[in-house]
Structures are given as C-alpha cells and as structure tokens.
Design a protein around this motif. Structure first.
Motif, PDB file in Angstrom:
ATOM      1  N   ALA A   1      20.241 -44.486 -55.279  1.00  0.00           N
ATOM      2  CA  ALA A   1      21.575 -44.096 -54.831  1.00  0.00           C
ATOM      3  C   ALA A   1      21.601 -42.661 -54.328  1.00  0.00           C
ATOM      4  N   LEU A   2      20.763 -41.797 -54.891  1.00  0.00           N
ATOM      5  CA  LEU A   2      20.671 -40.422 -54.402  1.00  0.00           C
ATOM      6  C   LEU A   2      19.798 -40.345 -53.160  1.00  0.00           C
ATOM      7  N   SER A   3      18.745 -41.142 -53.112  1.00  0.00           N
ATOM      8  CA  SER A   3      17.769 -41.036 -52.031  1.00  0.00           C
ATOM      9  C   SER A   3      18.341 -41.462 -50.684  1.00  0.00           C
ATOM     10  N   VAL A   4      19.126 -42.537 -50.664  1.00  0.00           N
ATOM     11  CA  VAL A   4      19.605 -43.067 -49.385  1.00  0.00           C
ATOM     12  C   VAL A   4      20.506 -42.070 -48.653  1.00  0.00           C
ATOM     13  N   PRO A   5      21.561 -41.522 -49.282  1.00  0.00           N
ATOM     14  CA  PRO A   5      22.354 -40.528 -48.543  1.00  0.00           C
ATOM     15  C   PRO A   5      21.566 -39.270 -48.213  1.00  0.00           C
ATOM     16  N   LEU A   6      20.602 -38.912 -49.073  1.00  0.00           N
ATOM     17  CA  LEU A   6      19.761 -37.755 -48.784  1.00  0.00           C
ATOM     18  C   LEU A   6      18.938 -38.002 -47.527  1.00  0.00           C
ATOM     19  N   LEU A   7      18.339 -39.182 -47.430  1.00  0.00           N
ATOM     20  CA  LEU A   7      17.556 -39.525 -46.241  1.00  0.00           C
ATOM     21  C   LEU A   7      18.449 -39.620 -45.010  1.00  0.00           C
ATOM     22  N   TRP A   8      19.656 -40.137 -45.199  1.00  0.00           N
ATOM     23  CA  TRP A   8      20.588 -40.243 -44.072  1.00  0.00           C
ATOM     24  C   TRP A   8      20.911 -38.857 -43.522  1.00  0.00           C
ATOM     25  N   GLY A   9      21.155 -37.903 -44.432  1.00  0.00           N
ATOM     26  CA  GLY A   9      21.432 -36.542 -43.992  1.00  0.00           C
ATOM     27  C   GLY A   9      20.232 -35.920 -43.294  1.00  0.00           C
TER      28      GLY A   9
ATOM     29  N   VAL B   1      16.642 -44.104 -41.083  1.00  0.00           N
ATOM     30  CA  VAL B   1      16.521 -44.213 -42.540  1.00  0.00           C
ATOM     31  C   VAL B   1      15.804 -45.507 -42.916  1.00  0.00           C
ATOM     32  N   ALA B   2      16.193 -46.609 -42.285  1.00  0.00           N
ATOM     33  CA  ALA B   2      15.564 -47.893 -42.602  1.00  0.00           C
ATOM     34  C   ALA B   2      14.077 -47.868 -42.280  1.00  0.00           C
ATOM     35  N   VAL B   3      13.737 -47.327 -41.113  1.00  0.00           N
ATOM     36  CA  VAL B   3      12.323 -47.255 -40.728  1.00  0.00           C
ATOM     37  C   VAL B   3      11.567 -46.309 -41.654  1.00  0.00           C
ATOM     38  N   ALA B   4      12.186 -45.162 -41.996  1.00  0.00           N
ATOM     39  CA  ALA B   4      11.521 -44.197 -42.872  1.00  0.00           C
ATOM     40  C   ALA B   4      11.254 -44.798 -44.243  1.00  0.00           C
ATOM     41  N   LEU B   5      12.231 -45.531 -44.786  1.00  0.00           N
ATOM     42  CA  LEU B   5      12.027 -46.178 -46.081  1.00  0.00           C
ATOM     43  C   LEU B   5      10.925 -47.230 -45.988  1.00  0.00           C
ATOM     44  N   ALA B   6      10.914 -48.004 -44.894  1.00  0.00           N
ATOM     45  CA  ALA B   6       9.864 -48.998 -44.718  1.00  0.00           C
ATOM     46  C   ALA B   6       8.501 -48.332 -44.641  1.00  0.00           C
ATOM     47  N   VAL B   7       8.423 -47.228 -43.892  1.00  0.00           N
ATOM     48  CA  VAL B   7       7.164 -46.484 -43.794  1.00  0.00           C
ATOM     49  C   VAL B   7       6.757 -45.948 -45.159  1.00  0.00           C
ATOM     50  N   GLY B   8       7.738 -45.425 -45.918  1.00  0.00           N
ATOM     51  CA  GLY B   8       7.437 -44.894 -47.243  1.00  0.00           C
ATOM     52  C   GLY B   8       6.924 -45.961 -48.187  1.00  0.00           C
ATOM     53  N   PHE B   9       7.576 -47.122 -48.202  1.00  0.00           N
ATOM     54  CA  PHE B   9       7.142 -48.200 -49.082  1.00  0.00           C
ATOM     55  C   PHE B   9       5.777 -48.749 -48.665  1.00  0.00           C
ATOM     56  N   ILE B  10       5.555 -48.904 -47.372  1.00  0.00           N
ATOM     57  CA  ILE B  10       4.258 -49.415 -46.899  1.00  0.00           C
ATOM     58  C   ILE B  10       3.138 -48.435 -47.246  1.00  0.00           C
TER      59      ILE B  10
ATOM     60  N   LEU C   1       9.709 -44.626 -56.685  1.00  0.00           N
ATOM     61  CA  LEU C   1       9.541 -43.208 -56.956  1.00  0.00           C
ATOM     62  C   LEU C   1       8.644 -42.547 -55.911  1.00  0.00           C
ATOM     63  N   GLN C   2       7.664 -43.283 -55.405  1.00  0.00           N
ATOM     64  CA  GLN C   2       6.736 -42.721 -54.426  1.00  0.00           C
ATOM     65  C   GLN C   2       7.253 -42.846 -52.997  1.00  0.00           C
ATOM     66  N   ALA C   3       8.028 -43.902 -52.726  1.00  0.00           N
ATOM     67  CA  ALA C   3       8.452 -44.159 -51.348  1.00  0.00           C
ATOM     68  C   ALA C   3       9.475 -43.143 -50.865  1.00  0.00           C
ATOM     69  N   ALA C   4      10.342 -42.647 -51.756  1.00  0.00           N
ATOM     70  CA  ALA C   4      11.400 -41.724 -51.334  1.00  0.00           C
ATOM     71  C   ALA C   4      10.841 -40.420 -50.759  1.00  0.00           C
ATOM     72  N   PRO C   5       9.926 -39.717 -51.462  1.00  0.00           N
ATOM     73  CA  PRO C   5       9.375 -38.508 -50.844  1.00  0.00           C
ATOM     74  C   PRO C   5       8.538 -38.807 -49.608  1.00  0.00           C
ATOM     75  N   ALA C   6       7.858 -39.950 -49.587  1.00  0.00           N
ATOM     76  CA  ALA C   6       7.112 -40.324 -48.388  1.00  0.00           C
ATOM     77  C   ALA C   6       8.061 -40.548 -47.213  1.00  0.00           C
ATOM     78  N   ALA C   7       9.233 -41.150 -47.489  1.00  0.00           N
ATOM     79  CA  ALA C   7      10.229 -41.346 -46.440  1.00  0.00           C
ATOM     80  C   ALA C   7      10.786 -40.007 -45.948  1.00  0.00           C
ATOM     81  N   MET C   8      10.923 -39.043 -46.851  1.00  0.00           N
ATOM     82  CA  MET C   8      11.330 -37.707 -46.430  1.00  0.00           C
ATOM     83  C   MET C   8      10.316 -37.131 -45.452  1.00  0.00           C
ATOM     84  N   GLY C   9       9.048 -37.309 -45.759  1.00  0.00           N
ATOM     85  CA  GLY C   9       8.007 -36.841 -44.847  1.00  0.00           C
ATOM     86  C   GLY C   9       8.054 -37.544 -43.507  1.00  0.00           C
ATOM     87  N   ALA C  10       8.363 -38.837 -43.527  1.00  0.00           N
ATOM     88  CA  ALA C  10       8.471 -39.588 -42.274  1.00  0.00           C
ATOM     89  C   ALA C  10       9.583 -39.028 -41.393  1.00  0.00           C
TER      90      ALA C  10
END
Length: 276
Positions: free
Chosen positions: A56-64, A84-93, A120-129
C-alpha cells in the motif's frame, strides 16, 4: 516503408530501449538487497498484514516517482500508471529470476514466504526501474525540465522516496540494533546532529525547488532540512515495523534504533533530488 510504419518502428525501438534501461535500473538498485541474507529472512517472516501495508505504501510511492522521473518520456495519469505497472513487473521478474538462481526461492517453498520475499525485493527494484532514465540515459534522452516541476509537497515526497530506499538497504541488518546498543545517549545525540548537518549541506547544495526565492541557508534549514529529517525518522520507523522489529523492542531501544537508522535515511532523503 511508409512514414507511419517508420514512426511505429521508432516507437517500438524507444519502448524496448526504455524497457532495457528499466531492467538495468532494477538490477543496479536492487542487487545489494537481492544479495543480502537479512532481506531473505525478513521477506519470509512478513505476515500478510505487513505485506499489504508495504504494498500500500509502495504503489503510491512508485506512482509519484513515475510522475517525476518515469523511465519513459510519456506524461499523464495513464502513462504514469503504465510506468508503475511495467516497473513492478520488471521488479518482480528481476527479483524472481535472481532469487531462484541464488537458490533462495526453491520449488516447494511456502507460498507466503515466496510472496513476502518477492514483494520486499521487487519494490526497490521497481524504484530503480523508474529512475533508470535519469541515471542510465544519455544526455539527449534525459528530460531536464522534469526537475523543476516538483512543488514543495513534491520535494518532501521525493525526500520520503530517498529515505525509504536507503533505509531498506540498512534496516534488515543486525548492525542497526548493534550500533544502537553500543552507542551511549551522548553518541546517539551526536549522530542526530551529524545527520541533520550533513542533510542540510546536501539539501542546500542539491538546489531544492524554492531555494531561489530566499537564498538563505537558515530558511532552507527550516523549510526543507527539519521536515526532511522528520520524514526520514518516520520512514525508518515504518521500515522497522515492516521487518517486525518494533514488537521486540522497548521504547528506549526502539527510539535509539530509529535514530541510528535515521542517519542513512536522512542521507537518502537529502540525496533524492540528486537521483531524480
């Protein structure tokens, strides 16, 4: 080949280039966490409540972050949502592939543990994306105009994002609690002073929006540094709760650990403008 076909081909190439940068940014930002044992254990121990709160914190953070520095050059709510959707997908993959190769995730592991580790790992990876365009793109591809569109609340938001990124790198380690245990109250006070001092130097040097109006370090201190440090401490407290470290601490011990974690969180908050 018609002009429309050439335009479509250029768009596809640009999208693939942005996607490649996204994976590169996810790997660059996420690798330190992906190769940290404490992150594996913390992810496995996360209950559903903390997983949902973290998401719940990660999604609006990534959106911003997408609004200020998305990995594609598009604009608008729809484009930011797609980023955001692509970044999360990249982070999870990225997280799933590496954790499987590292042997951290294996066939037959409980679904809850796998979900916690990946989340836990996908959120910071999505930030990097999302930050890949800023950090990995050439000069012609960077949209320097984005740096000026952050309002004062936007600057505070970017501080929270920077604080979260560095806090996630430090919070899972036992060294945070060890430092808090070994340091005396006077040393903790000294660490707080150092945190605020370094944060102010970085904030003022980074040229946060609005400083042109006053041009005075004292005004910047009260306008950016003190609110930013408070945000860093709140982010540190949230991260400690996410990792399940709050319930095991007494009040004095918890305050000490949060103040210790506030040191890297404050540096991350102050340096956020340099990254975005």
């Amino acid at each position: 080949m018609t002009g429309a076909a050439l335009i479509d081909l250029d768009c596809e190439r640009a999208w693939l280039r942005d996607l490649g940068r996204a994976f590169g940014g996810a790997l660059l930002f996420g690798l330190p966490l992906l190769m940290t044992m404490e992150m594996w254990e913390a992810g496995a121990a996360m209950g559903p409540g903390r997983q949902l709160a973290f998401l719940a914190l990660s999604v609006p953070l990534l959106w911003g972050l997408s609004y200020y520095a998305g990995f594609s050059n598009g604009g608008g709510v729809v484009s930011d949502g797609l980023d955001v959707a692509v970044a999360l997908a990249v982070g999870f993959i990225t997280a799933a592939m590496l954790l499987v190769l590292f042997g951290v995730i294996q066939w037959g592991d409980p679904a809850g543990e796998v979900a916690g580790r990946l989340m836990l790992q996908a959120a910071p990876a999505a930030m990097g994306a999302l930050l890949a365009r800023r950090q990995l793109a050439g000069g012609d591809d960077k949209d320097d105009g984005d740096e000026d569109k952050a309002s004062y609340p936007g600057e505070l938001f970017l501080m929270a994002a920077g604080a979260l990124f560095l806090a996630l790198n430090m919070a899972p380690t036992e060294e945070m609690e060890l430092i808090a245990y070994k340091a005396s109250p006077l040393q903790i006070l000294g660490l707080m002073t150092l945190s605020v001092t370094l944060m102010h130097l970085i904030v003022y040097a980074a040229g946060f929006a609005g400083q042109e109006e006053h041009g005075r370090p004292v005004a910047a201190f009260f306008h950016f540094t003190l609110p930013g440090y408070a945000i860093a401490l709140l982010v540190g407290l949230f991260v400690m709760w996410t990792f399940g470290r709050v319930a095991d601490q007494g009040l004095a011990e918890l305050v000490s650990v949060v103040l210790v974690l506030g040191f890297p969180a404050a540096i991350g908050a102050a340096a956020a403008r340099l990254l975005v």
